[in-house]
Design an enzyme around this catalytic site. Structure first.
Site, PDB file in Angstrom:
ATOM      1  N   PHE A  99       9.330  -4.027 -64.541  1.00 34.88           N
ATOM      2  CA  PHE A  99       9.497  -5.449 -64.225  1.00 34.88           C
ATOM      3  C   PHE A  99       9.611  -6.288 -65.496  1.00 34.88           C
ATOM      4  O   PHE A  99      10.460  -7.172 -65.593  1.00 34.88           O
ATOM      5  CB  PHE A  99       8.330  -5.937 -63.358  1.00 34.88           C
ATOM      6  CG  PHE A  99       8.400  -7.403 -63.072  1.00 34.88           C
ATOM      7  CD1 PHE A  99       9.317  -7.888 -62.149  1.00 34.88           C
ATOM      8  CD2 PHE A  99       7.595  -8.301 -63.750  1.00 34.88           C
ATOM      9  CE1 PHE A  99       9.415  -9.250 -61.903  1.00 34.88           C
ATOM     10  CE2 PHE A  99       7.684  -9.658 -63.504  1.00 34.88           C
ATOM     11  CZ  PHE A  99       8.596 -10.135 -62.580  1.00 34.88           C
ATOM     12  N   GLY A 256       9.696  -4.886 -56.270  1.00 34.37           N
ATOM     13  CA  GLY A 256      11.002  -5.519 -56.171  1.00 34.37           C
ATOM     14  C   GLY A 256      10.983  -6.801 -55.371  1.00 34.37           C
ATOM     15  O   GLY A 256       9.934  -7.342 -55.043  1.00 34.37           O
ATOM     16  N   CYS A 346     -20.440 -20.628 -53.245  1.00 36.48           N
ATOM     17  CA  CYS A 346     -19.757 -19.600 -54.042  1.00 36.48           C
ATOM     18  C   CYS A 346     -20.738 -18.716 -54.815  1.00 36.48           C
ATOM     19  O   CYS A 346     -20.675 -17.505 -54.738  1.00 36.48           O
ATOM     20  CB  CYS A 346     -18.765 -20.263 -54.998  1.00 36.48           C
ATOM     21  SG  CYS A 346     -18.040 -19.146 -56.202  1.00 36.48           S
ATOM     22  N   CYS A 351     -20.117 -22.361 -60.338  1.00 35.13           N
ATOM     23  CA  CYS A 351     -20.702 -23.107 -59.216  1.00 35.13           C
ATOM     24  C   CYS A 351     -22.230 -23.163 -59.294  1.00 35.13           C
ATOM     25  O   CYS A 351     -22.843 -24.116 -58.808  1.00 35.13           O
ATOM     26  CB  CYS A 351     -20.249 -22.499 -57.885  1.00 35.13           C
ATOM     27  SG  CYS A 351     -18.473 -22.725 -57.613  1.00 35.13           S
ATOM     28  N   HIS A 377     -14.529 -18.414 -61.259  1.00 35.97           N
ATOM     29  CA  HIS A 377     -14.628 -18.955 -59.897  1.00 35.97           C
ATOM     30  C   HIS A 377     -13.500 -18.436 -59.009  1.00 35.97           C
ATOM     31  O   HIS A 377     -13.747 -17.975 -57.885  1.00 35.97           O
ATOM     32  CB  HIS A 377     -14.616 -20.487 -59.906  1.00 35.97           C
ATOM     33  CG  HIS A 377     -14.476 -21.042 -58.525  1.00 35.97           C
ATOM     34  ND1 HIS A 377     -15.548 -21.134 -57.661  1.00 35.97           N
ATOM     35  CD2 HIS A 377     -13.389 -21.444 -57.827  1.00 35.97           C
ATOM     36  CE1 HIS A 377     -15.115 -21.584 -56.486  1.00 35.97           C
ATOM     37  NE2 HIS A 377     -13.808 -21.791 -56.568  1.00 35.97           N
TER      38      HIS A 377
HETATM   39 ZN   LIG Z   1     -17.592 -20.605 -57.884  1.00 33.12          ZN
END
Ligand SMILES: [Zn+2]
Length: 409
Positions: A99, A256, A346, A351, A377
């Site tokens: 690629f 592809g 999270c 966080c 994060h």
């Molecule tokens: Zn987070």
């Protein structure tokens, strides 16, 4: 099933082709569906390997093209292979470099981004008319000749040389050199490129088998995944899935062009996955938007890699379920006095410790710590989402989870 089986399906979704599985590599197991972090130059930009372990990332993919150019596969092999060199000791993939050869070489000149193009004729003449540093690709049955984007030096990738490079790098999962076609190529060209990719796959397979279990390489127990091509055209895509799927690879990657729209991508997957061996792992190259993850998992994909989540992070876009497209841009004004974490549920480093207002400040001030925190994060968000997807498949409620996410965006 035996515990030593490299790939084992654990649950199947009764309503789609989704499944959960365990993929066992020489450096640990991957529970799928899973997101594969993009560590192009043996590093996820701005985040060191120990932090990736802490946030729960299972597997990374590095880039054969970039590592071949710098620092070189011989250097990495001398230093013990990718795992020892980078300090990331978990499962690792390398892509073929195909690629990058096509996209960094020729496509740049077309101004069409992720597109592969070929310039078979005189590149000396062409070079005079192009800005310094741009490389060109010369494609033959033998392989792809190109120029280094670092110093302009001439290089050649063949199916055999790429296998040797990947053996020296030592990732757990490697793939053969393939030709990536663009959505702009017609069906006739796409078919010719696909047929060449198939011949290259046979050659790569033979080269791999010659070196299989060779203890002189850093990671003798590598797996070789075949790459399905065929663009967004039904007949070539189905044929490529059947031909590559019949070659007995350890797993399969879908590469592809996947078309010009989400609907086309869904069709390409529907033509492909049912024709691949059910009992082998399936990787989708370069896809990772949240709605794409659900769509691909439901069509039988086990793993994905995509640079977008980490690139978005560095640009200030952080994932948040329920925001438009499930992300917010911390650069924007509403966050200037926002004392909340990005996402209170999270639990990532960003966080747990910082407010949106502080992170926005870091971003706008160009502080390097922003890149690290935002990337951590976004990766943590995907790790949690994939875990939710695995649970939903196990409990037969993948469609409900997909609907919940689609309606929240
Ligand atoms: Zn987070």
């Amino acid at each position: 099933m035996s515990a030593s089986q490299p790939f084992e399906i654990v649950h199947r979704d009764p309503h789609s082709l989704a499944r959960t599985s365990v993929l066992r590599t020489a450096h640990g197991t991957v529970r799928t569906p899973a997101f594969v972090g993009v560590a192009t130059r043996a590093s996820i930009k701005a985040v060191e390997p120990s932090a990736l372990v802490d946030l729960g990332l299972q597997i990374v993919i590095s880039n054969t093209y970039h590592l071949h150019l710098r620092p070189g596969e011989e250097t990495i092999a001398e230093l013990g292979g990718l795992h020892r060199f980078s300090g990331w000791t978990g499962p690792t993939m390398t892509d073929s470099g195909g690629f990058q050869v096509f996209s960094l070489g020729a496509a740049k000149e077309h101004g069409v981004g992720k597109v592969a193009s070929i310039f078979p004729d005189d590149d000396a003449r062409r070079r005079k008319t192009r800005p310094k540093g741009q490389s060109l690709v010369r494609l033959t049955e033998e392989g792809a000749a190109f120029r280094s984007i670092i110093d302009g030096s001439p290089r050649m990738f063949t199916p055999e040389s790429v296998i040797r490079i990947e053996r020296l790098l030592g990732a757990d999962i490697i793939v053969p050199l393939d030709e990536c076609t663009s959505p702009l190529h017609d069906e006739a060209y796409t078919r010719r490129a696909m047929e060449r990719t198939h011949r290259w796959a046979e050659r790569a397979r033979a080269a791999f088998d010659l070196l299989r279990n060779d203890p002189t390489f850093p990671n003798p127990d590598q797996m070789l995944f075949g790459i399905v091509q065929g663009g967004a055209y039904e007949k070539p895509r189905k044929e490529s899935a059947r031909v590559i799927g019949g070659m007995g690879f350890d797993g399969y990657a879908i590469g592809g062009s996947l078309g010009r729209s989400k609907a086309e991508m869904h069709r390409v997957l529907e033509w492909t996955t049912p024709r691949l061996p059910e009992d082998r792992s399936r990787h989708l190259l370069g896809i990772g938007e949240i709605e794409d993850l659900f769509a691909a998992v439901a069509r039988g994909i086990d793993t994905f890699d995509c640079a977008a989540p980490t690139r978005l992070a560095r640009n200030g876009s952080v994932f948040l379920k329920g925001a438009p497209r499930h992300r917010i841009n911390l650069r924007t004004a509403p966050f200037a006095r926002d004392d909340r974490p990005i996402d209170p549920d999270c639990g990532c480093l960003a966080c747990r410790n910082h407010s949106r207002a502080y992170l926005r400040h870091l971003c706008r001030a160009g502080e390097l710590s922003f890149h690290r925190l935002a990337t951590i994060h976004n990766l943590r968000f995907l790790v949690r989402l994939m875990a939710d997807i695995r649970s939903a498949i196990a409990e037969g409620r993948l469609a409900d989870l997909a609907r919940e996410w689609n309606e929240a965006a």
